[in-house]
Design a protein around this motif. Structure first.
Motif, PDB file in Angstrom:
ATOM      1  N   GLY B 108       0.829  -1.208   0.000  1.00 14.54           N
ATOM      2  CA  GLY B 108       0.000   0.000   0.000  1.00 14.54           C
ATOM      3  C   GLY B 108       0.859   1.252   0.000  1.00 14.54           C
ATOM      4  N   GLU B 109       0.666   2.090  -0.994  1.00 12.47           N
ATOM      5  CA  GLU B 109       1.409   3.354  -1.079  1.00 12.47           C
ATOM      6  C   GLU B 109       0.485   4.494  -0.671  1.00 12.47           C
ATOM      7  OE1 GLU B 109       2.798   3.340  -5.133  1.00 12.47           O
ATOM      8  OE2 GLU B 109       3.927   1.492  -4.838  1.00 12.47           O
ATOM      9  N   PHE B 110       1.034   5.620  -0.294  1.00 10.07           N
ATOM     10  CA  PHE B 110       0.185   6.714   0.199  1.00 10.07           C
ATOM     11  C   PHE B 110       0.835   8.089   0.090  1.00 10.07           C
ATOM     12  CE2 PHE B 110       1.981   3.966   3.530  1.00 10.07           C
ATOM     13  CZ  PHE B 110       2.926   4.810   4.099  1.00 10.07           C
ATOM     14  N   ASP B 111       1.899   8.199  -0.729  1.00  4.69           N
ATOM     15  CA  ASP B 111       2.536   9.521  -0.845  1.00  4.69           C
ATOM     16  C   ASP B 111       1.937  10.336  -2.004  1.00  4.69           C
ATOM     17  OD1 ASP B 111       3.780   7.665  -2.585  1.00  4.69           O
ATOM     18  OD2 ASP B 111       5.584   8.903  -2.732  1.00  4.69           O
ATOM     19  N   ALA B 112       1.959  11.653  -1.849  1.00  7.03           N
ATOM     20  CA  ALA B 112       1.410  12.573  -2.843  1.00  7.03           C
ATOM     21  C   ALA B 112       2.544  13.155  -3.701  1.00  7.03           C
ATOM     22  CB  ALA B 112       0.651  13.696  -2.138  1.00  7.03           C
ATOM     23  N   LEU B 113       2.164  14.019  -4.612  1.00  8.86           N
ATOM     24  CA  LEU B 113       3.121  14.641  -5.538  1.00  8.86           C
ATOM     25  C   LEU B 113       3.125  16.150  -5.340  1.00  8.86           C
ATOM     26  CD1 LEU B 113       2.139  12.532  -8.619  1.00  8.86           C
ATOM     27  CD2 LEU B 113       4.483  12.756  -7.801  1.00  8.86           C
ATOM     28  N   PRO B 114       4.286  16.775  -5.450  1.00  3.69           N
ATOM     29  CA  PRO B 114       4.343  18.218  -5.203  1.00  3.69           C
ATOM     30  C   PRO B 114       3.557  19.026  -6.240  1.00  3.69           C
ATOM     31  CG  PRO B 114       6.472  17.384  -5.957  1.00  3.69           C
ATOM     32  CD  PRO B 114       5.590  16.197  -5.757  1.00  3.69           C
ATOM     33  N   GLY B 115       2.954  20.084  -5.792  1.00  4.35           N
ATOM     34  CA  GLY B 115       2.388  21.081  -6.704  1.00  4.35           C
ATOM     35  C   GLY B 115       1.080  20.719  -7.352  1.00  4.35           C
ATOM     36  N   LEU B 116       0.397  19.661  -6.887  1.00  7.04           N
ATOM     37  CA  LEU B 116      -0.798  19.218  -7.600  1.00  7.04           C
ATOM     38  C   LEU B 116      -2.084  19.379  -6.798  1.00  7.04           C
ATOM     39  CD1 LEU B 116       0.427  16.023  -9.473  1.00  7.04           C
ATOM     40  CD2 LEU B 116       0.042  18.303 -10.381  1.00  7.04           C
ATOM     41  N   SER B 117      -2.042  20.149  -5.721  1.00  5.69           N
ATOM     42  CA  SER B 117      -3.255  20.308  -4.904  1.00  5.69           C
ATOM     43  C   SER B 117      -4.434  20.744  -5.784  1.00  5.69           C
ATOM     44  CB  SER B 117      -2.986  21.356  -3.821  1.00  5.69           C
ATOM     45  OG  SER B 117      -4.118  21.499  -3.003  1.00  5.69           O
ATOM     46  N   GLN B 118      -5.607  20.152  -5.529  1.00  6.87           N
ATOM     47  CA  GLN B 118      -6.729  20.342  -6.445  1.00  6.87           C
ATOM     48  C   GLN B 118      -8.043  20.091  -5.700  1.00  6.87           C
ATOM     49  OE1 GLN B 118      -7.328  21.067  -9.617  1.00  6.87           O
ATOM     50  NE2 GLN B 118      -9.387  20.208  -9.838  1.00  6.87           N
ATOM     51  N   ASN B 119      -9.053  20.858  -6.034  1.00  8.15           N
ATOM     52  CA  ASN B 119     -10.382  20.592  -5.511  1.00  8.15           C
ATOM     53  C   ASN B 119     -11.027  19.424  -6.242  1.00  8.15           C
ATOM     54  OD1 ASN B 119     -11.147  22.595  -3.428  1.00  8.15           O
ATOM     55  ND2 ASN B 119     -10.439  24.030  -5.020  1.00  8.15           N
ATOM     56  N   LYS B 120     -12.131  18.943  -5.690  1.00  9.82           N
ATOM     57  CA  LYS B 120     -12.826  17.796  -6.290  1.00  9.82           C
ATOM     58  C   LYS B 120     -13.774  18.274  -7.375  1.00  9.82           C
ATOM     59  CE  LYS B 120     -12.286  15.368  -1.901  1.00  9.82           C
ATOM     60  NZ  LYS B 120     -12.898  14.776  -0.695  1.00  9.82           N
ATOM     61  N   VAL B 121     -13.239  18.987  -8.329  1.00  7.06           N
ATOM     62  CA  VAL B 121     -14.036  19.534  -9.443  1.00  7.06           C
ATOM     63  C   VAL B 121     -13.358  19.167 -10.758  1.00  7.06           C
ATOM     64  CG1 VAL B 121     -15.002  21.453  -8.140  1.00  7.06           C
ATOM     65  CG2 VAL B 121     -12.781  21.726  -9.274  1.00  7.06           C
ATOM     66  N   PRO B 122     -14.124  19.060 -11.828  1.00 10.33           N
ATOM     67  CA  PRO B 122     -13.568  18.552 -13.082  1.00 10.33           C
ATOM     68  C   PRO B 122     -12.869  19.617 -13.921  1.00 10.33           C
ATOM     69  CG  PRO B 122     -15.923  18.810 -13.320  1.00 10.33           C
ATOM     70  CD  PRO B 122     -15.603  19.225 -11.915  1.00 10.33           C
ATOM     71  N   PHE B 123     -12.243  20.566 -13.289  1.00  8.77           N
ATOM     72  CA  PHE B 123     -11.427  21.555 -14.003  1.00  8.77           C
ATOM     73  C   PHE B 123     -10.314  21.952 -13.043  1.00  8.77           C
ATOM     74  CE2 PHE B 123     -15.162  23.414 -12.072  1.00  8.77           C
ATOM     75  CZ  PHE B 123     -14.640  24.385 -11.238  1.00  8.77           C
ATOM     76  N   LYS B 124      -9.244  22.466 -13.577  1.00  5.38           N
ATOM     77  CA  LYS B 124      -8.086  22.758 -12.742  1.00  5.38           C
ATOM     78  C   LYS B 124      -8.433  23.834 -11.711  1.00  5.38           C
ATOM     79  CE  LYS B 124      -3.132  23.551 -12.894  1.00  5.38           C
ATOM     80  NZ  LYS B 124      -1.939  23.714 -13.719  1.00  5.38           N
ATOM     81  N   SER B 125      -8.296  23.525 -10.464  1.00  7.57           N
ATOM     82  CA  SER B 125      -8.669  24.452  -9.404  1.00  7.57           C
ATOM     83  C   SER B 125      -7.932  24.037  -8.135  1.00  7.57           C
ATOM     84  CB  SER B 125     -10.196  24.394  -9.200  1.00  7.57           C
ATOM     85  OG  SER B 125     -10.543  24.962  -7.949  1.00  7.57           O
ATOM     86  N   PRO B 126      -6.781  24.630  -7.873  1.00  7.34           N
ATOM     87  CA  PRO B 126      -5.979  24.220  -6.727  1.00  7.34           C
ATOM     88  C   PRO B 126      -6.713  24.414  -5.408  1.00  7.34           C
ATOM     89  CG  PRO B 126      -4.709  25.608  -8.210  1.00  7.34           C
ATOM     90  CD  PRO B 126      -6.132  25.683  -8.665  1.00  7.34           C
ATOM     91  N   LEU B 127      -6.633  23.412  -4.560  1.00  4.89           N
ATOM     92  CA  LEU B 127      -7.194  23.516  -3.216  1.00  4.89           C
ATOM     93  C   LEU B 127      -6.278  24.392  -2.361  1.00  4.89           C
ATOM     94  CD1 LEU B 127      -9.102  22.528  -0.932  1.00  4.89           C
ATOM     95  CD2 LEU B 127      -7.742  20.451  -0.801  1.00  4.89           C
ATOM     96  N   HIS B 128      -5.004  24.041  -2.310  1.00  2.00           N
ATOM     97  CA  HIS B 128      -4.013  24.874  -1.616  1.00  2.00           C
ATOM     98  C   HIS B 128      -2.897  25.180  -2.617  1.00  2.00           C
ATOM     99  CE1 HIS B 128      -5.661  22.153   1.605  1.00  2.00           C
ATOM    100  NE2 HIS B 128      -6.019  23.345   2.049  1.00  2.00           N
ATOM    101  N   GLU B 129      -2.920  26.385  -3.117  1.00  2.00           N
ATOM    102  CA  GLU B 129      -1.960  26.803  -4.152  1.00  2.00           C
ATOM    103  C   GLU B 129      -0.539  26.381  -3.790  1.00  2.00           C
ATOM    104  OE1 GLU B 129      -1.095  27.818  -7.571  1.00  2.00           O
ATOM    105  OE2 GLU B 129      -2.876  29.015  -7.126  1.00  2.00           O
ATOM    106  N   GLY B 130       0.103  25.640  -4.691  1.00  2.00           N
ATOM    107  CA  GLY B 130       1.498  25.265  -4.481  1.00  2.00           C
ATOM    108  C   GLY B 130       1.687  24.029  -3.620  1.00  2.00           C
ATOM    109  N   SER B 131       0.627  23.510  -3.051  1.00  2.00           N
ATOM    110  CA  SER B 131       0.762  22.334  -2.193  1.00  2.00           C
ATOM    111  C   SER B 131       0.731  21.052  -3.015  1.00  2.00           C
ATOM    112  CB  SER B 131      -0.383  22.308  -1.173  1.00  2.00           C
ATOM    113  OG  SER B 131      -0.216  23.361  -0.262  1.00  2.00           O
TER     114      SER B 131
END
Lengths: 485, 485, 485, 485
Positions: B108-131
């Motif tokens: 089981g893996e569980f690490d994220a990737l830098p810079g891809l924070s995003q809301n649960k919406v079908p268009f690009k919309s960062p949840l936490h900018e830069g996170s």
């Protein structure tokens, strides 16, 4: 005191007019000059304290909030009329005292340099790891200049001189060159003569031109792709940047010996497994004059398109800012030189000499300690090497007289921890006080001798010729919150 | 249930042995497999909640403190015996249930990737900018695997199967490759078969090898100098780096078509007016096998010396880590394939399809929605392209069976905001549950059919041959606090 | 003889239609095929002599004056109608016999390669130091093809077959690609089927596509200056060339694995102490198809402008010529394959095998001697690697059937002295005679079986689709006296 | 004539001692000097004819067979004792007359430059397309020097002076630097003072140092491979060369402004479709002194290894030859200057001025015609720019007095067709005769005034200091038949 200054006699190396100093070596002391020296001594503790504060604030270009406030507050407390946030820069300010003509300006810088935080010890020892430090001595710079202005204020208060003294709090000298926006805002339009100084490893009238420079950034915009799965769908902004720097290095064969080009690769991608779609490089071009600089600048800018074509990406070139070499005013410098000779060199304690020698040891320099003699005024080289300053632009707008005063041991590598260390202890404090004295003494000359002001202006006009000054900044506000930080 | 599996029949494209699936297409339902599916359904709300938490934690490689804790705590709450901080990695852990043979592992893996924070919406919309964001769906990965292990635990509790199920909490798959240190610590020494899965845009047995890779950094150490005053006293670490990357690009003509070399210039100096005395580049070499990789790796390492000589600087090459391509186990994959065919494809609501199509629209892909059919098992290409995974190393130590399950629309660019968005809502949740079911069904096969385990092991041994696994990590602890971050 | 050829059965690897060969393995001998074999044997001494002459002439591309004359004269002496200097090329010619349909063409090349002059010994030993040599076996190529045409002529003379046989003397295959101008001149417009062969290290129907390619040169024009006195007045054409090749090498990351780019720096200045005002580079781009080639070609051309901008010089890009990959005709190839199987492999003497093994020893290859078996016809790979030929363009204009026949030992590095040596002695002579036989036997098929011609044409049309052939040559005459020589 | 020369008075710019000229401006004519002038006039037709012959021979470095023979024969015909083929160079010779001390040498060069053949017309018009031409005026150089020696011979014959005059026929000044091997052979060991001159666009004592230089070649040895079929089996010598030149261009940032590095890519492969296994680059490094040159030379040599490692090839660095800057002898130059002032400037006819102006027009220079005034002797710059000469090495072995005499119009680009044209007609002839006179007059001074010789030697010793001359040539014979040609 008539006829202190003789007419301009000749040219030195085709450049500067020598304004002759008084004939007699040991003239009788000038009471006003004695008084300004005393004023500096009187405020020495305050000035030292202010300098040490700014030293501790360690604030870099355009972020000098506490430093600017400390200087502004002190000026206000002395009765100066302070205007903050001038030139669209929150940390730029003007502090004025007196009224009417002449208006004599004096410049004060106070920004630190990144990564140079250091304790007040003669070996490398960061105070706050990774933080900025005053590796150019600007903690002393602004304070000494304000101290000089305060001494003049005392004379104005006493009615001994007439006119206006104006202190310019000039941020961001190390990067971006804040004075450019202060000039653009017209803040130097009504000044007769400007003075400034700079912390150094020797004491002298500063009569070299330094280098003109221009800073610009080139950005490349490509197309990201997975670097392993389909790099053929990527167009690499990093490739463009590397080919651009490659082009610059080939171009070095074809620039004159006085030209310098350097660059800083700021962003060439963020992760290893993606063809980068963005890159950015900061480029600086220098020459001994703006005239020599411009065609090189145009070439290096034009090369961005070539690199973009090679890598099949888009690009954008943005001017950051550009500054002139100094228009040296030898007439004014000669007046300053006289005062240096009157003051004599700074004397140091054994402890200070030990500190200096340890710094010299730590930086691999001859351990000769602090050597602060007053040499005869230098000739002005046609092509001087070395650094650049945004005082250059001021000097193209107003006649400018410049001093170097010792705040660090001979041979100290500038922009290093060693300058921070010396500038935070008594060696720096002594240099600061010396500068304040020499500057205020020369301001006394300027306030009291209208002929000197006229001669300084004539020298300025002669060397400016029909050159029309134009500040090299992009339209719009200064880059206060730039990605360039 | 004897003789479900026939003997190994042949080779596919010279590579994998096909383990035949059951002859009849519609076999009667296996009650244990029905039960594990029900277990997943029973825990669906808990698992979904856990996945959403990890999605929100957005923690990158070696920094997955909260994510590891959440998974560990949940496993403990289910009765698993949890060992935290294994392999010298604080966020690595093992959660075990049952005892004795067989020991079936699940990753089981569980690490994220830098810079891809995003809301649960079908268009690009960062949840936490830069996170960071879960652009690889690892919020689902760890949870589904643990959910599968929990289903097996239920059967063990009921005495319906015998043996040990062991969940490996494996951090830092996106960078550094945490499993390497877990293998080094001997954590896989007693396992019979390992399973894992990966979020994807399709559902299938994963039978491609991917790429082997090695990461290393090259540092250059020069001599700083003022770039305008005396550049001839400087030896530029940036020059060396640029000449090194130049050399790499020339070398591209001389690498085989399966090889990839990419690099990330991490530091080429800090300011524009100093000849830089330090630079650093991260280099990655990949090939379709470690065997092909090694000579290229040796060459690119050796080139560092050449660049250092050209620029007259010192250099240092440091291995970061390297991983194998996957040793595909077609025998185990065939068993998994059978369960996929039993389960059938995931079905989606109209809302989910709309969400998918909007993502496809936003990323310029055909708006065909989610297509989740179960195709026949693919052949294993001799040279597969694409990505790399540290599961490769596990597969060289233990027979490993791998699943891809749909958690994002077809055509979604991986490692993008779109994966984050889909993985945070019901599309991802469904894929997670599906994976948990398919994995636990196949684990039922492994626990109940010793012949299958033997066949899977035989396949492993055959393809491993006399290759002696050696993990490619430097001595010492893992790079938990590296400047490579 | 009804129903020898069955309908097209299917596709092989998505590409070629397989035309089935006769069902029975040992068919009864075809008297016409027996006769053409005898004709080749009859003329063996003449053909061998002609081949040895051309071997001695060692004439490179567009300079094959003696070689073309020898072949033309021989054809004329046999009664062929010869047209010399066709396609604006002095050394190109057509030799025709018979009249009416069908018109069956056969290609003959005869140019040598620079720098490969060699004695007829199995170790490197230049005949004329620095002179050209037949490192591609073209001394055999033209002669065998003409020998095959002569055998057909005999049958026409005897009234046993009807139609026209036409030999194409095609110069400059190694460089410039002479067939392009022969096609442009319409010389292939009325032909039904074309045959050719190529000397090789094995014997088989040639059913791989090879690579499409394009050749072009880039010239840069700068400004000369004394490299020591005033390099800043120079704009270096060599800088531009180097930056261009640099750009090409960076671009390699972004080309597909089937693409190749290579270049030859032809002129980067003439003396060391002058900034060069002229430079020239020959660039070749290849891919497995012209379709893949073209966007890469456009990119690499476009990069010239980028390099020119970087170095501030002018530039010129000139197409030299470009050729297609081969449009393989598997229907025709299958007919050829049948004849190869009938003929069987070439047999060699012990001396020849010794010679072959010594060559293999000298070139570091396994000393297995000459291996000339007839294997089943190969599949046609979607992306074949290897070389390129201007027969590719002929194959896009007329259905083309191609043979490889053994003229050198297995493993011989092509374009080397070893090919020259073997091609000048009996190994080469035997391959030449074998090729003449196999070609004339297949021509017998074509003349006698209109259905085969139709099937070959149908195959051609199917694979050509709606592609409209366009030869890639610049306007104007061929580059007969180019600086590119 | 006592006390003509005063004691050395001082230093000019820290470099040369000024030897004062005679006090009176208009001294009474020196009969011996009158006589040597008459001797030159007497032989003017012969000398002109000899110069025109050498002009026509157009022979380049080490190939000056006819030119050397013509000069040797003429010297022999005058009674000089000629030794041919000295210093292991067939075209080097020494022609001597007289006996005993002092021994006064005079240098004569006679090699042409490639590609500059030109008619005697004031516009570019090649005499023999592609052939060499006397673009440096060496057809005049050797002849004038020999003419001067002949005038001295006349005085020796008449018993008016005592001692030895020795003419050095020095080949290959434009390339390879023939004097190096003549020095190595000890041919200058017993000389007291050497004179030489050079054709120029002005007339003056030549008191600038020029540049020291070193020439070397770097060869790279890789592994050939088919550039399309298996480039991964190739190791490219061209890659190494390109990376080497790339490294050189990056290094340019880190050389002092007086240093020059230039290179000529001589061979980077021979055909487009092969990974090249051989490449060669000629590199030249210059600086204003050998002392400055050496560390740069060492660096650029060392870089070859770096490039070789980057491209995984072998390499070889070979010294070609290296020369010193000139050790200027201002004492001797002052004596020469006096004679120039006595002679006055050359006067020209209207036709000559027209010819000169047309050349200036054709080369884009101000059309001011020939300007031949005698200016006061120049100061010797610490760092002179411009060209280099192997007279530099002679000047480090023997005190050397140098003249520039006008043989081409002001502003003429040197090493161009324009120098060839002017040097082949009366403008050149006049310069040649003038040089012969000025040189022989100064030789009269040297023969008649031992004090002058001693002062010249003292100046030499003072400036040489403890420097130990070492010629920079590889062991073995000179590169008479080098691939470097």
């Amino acid at each position: 005191m008539r006829k202190i200054y003789l007419p301009i006699l000749g040219m030195v190396l085709g450049f500067g007019a020598v304004f002759p100093v008084q004939a007699q070596k040991k003239s009788k002391p000038d009471p006003l000059k004695e008084e300004v020296q005393a004023s500096v001594d009187k405020r020495f503790a305050e000035l030292t304290n202010l300098s040490d504060q700014i030293w501790s604030f360690e604030e870099i270009a355009f972020q000098e909030t506490q430093s600017a406030a400390a200087l502004s507050d002190y000026a206000e407390s002395l009765g100066f009329k302070v205007t903050r946030g001038v030139g669209e820069i929150p940390t730029a300010f003007v502090a004025e005292y007196g009224s009417g003509k002449p208006v004599i300006g004096i410049l004060g810088e106070f920004d630190a340099l990144p990564g140079l935080s250091q304790n007040k010890v003669p070996f490398k020892s960061p105070l706050h790891e990774g933080s900025p430090g005053h590796g150019c001595g600007h903690n002393l710079f602004g304070v000494a200049s304000l101290g000089a202005a305060a001494s003049i204020k005392d004379l104005i208060d006493e009615g001994k001189i007439q006119g206006t003294v104006r202190f310019y709090g000039t941020p961001a000298e190390e990067k971006f060159f804040g004075k450019l926006w202060m000039i653009r805002a017209g803040l130097f339009d009504d000044v007769d003569v400007v003075m400034d100084w700079h912390p150094a490893a020797e004491t002298k009238a500063a009569v070299q031109k330094g280098l003109a420079l221009v800073d610009f950034q080139v950005e490349f915009f490509g197309q990201a792709a997975h670097a392993a799965a389909d790099p053929w769908n990527g167009r690499s902004a990093s490739d463009a940047l590397e080919l651009y720097s490659n082009g610059i290095n080939y171009y070095r064969e074809h620039i004159k010996p006085t030209v310098r080009i350097h660059y800083h690769i700021q962003d060439a991608g963020q992760v290893v497994n993606v063809v980068p779609d963005y890159s950015r490089i900061w480029v600086r071009v220098r020459d001994s004059s703006r005239e020599g600089l411009m065609p090189v600048y145009e070439r290096v800018k034009a090369m961005a398109e070539g690199a973009a074509i090679l890598a099949n990406v888009d690009y954008k070139v943005s001017l950051i800012s550009g500054i002139h070499e100094v228009l040296v005013n030898r007439t004014g410098s000669a007046a300053l030189q006289k005062n240096l000779e009157t003051l004599g060199a700074i004397s140091y304690t054994e402890e200070e000499q030990d500190f200096a020698k340890k710094i010299q040891e730590a930086t691999g320099k001859p351990q000769i300690g602090l050597v602060s003699v007053i040499e005869p005024m230098e000739e002005t080289a046609e092509h001087s090497m070395g650094g650049s300053t945004d005082v250059g632009d001021v000097s193209y707008v107003v006649p400018t007289i410049r001093l170097s005063a010792t705040t660090a041991p001979n041979g100290t590598p500038w922009h290093s921890w060693a300058v921070v260390a010396a500038g935070g202890m008594s060696i720096g404090h002594k240099g600061m006080a010396y500068a304040a004295k020499a500057l205020s003494m020369t301001m006394v000359d300027l306030f009291k001798n209208p002929e000197l002001v006229e001669a300084v202006k004539a020298d300025f006009k002669e060397h400016l010729g029909d050159y029309v000054y134009e500040g090299m900044v992009p339209d719009g506000p200064p880059p206060l919150k730039s990605n360039l930080q």
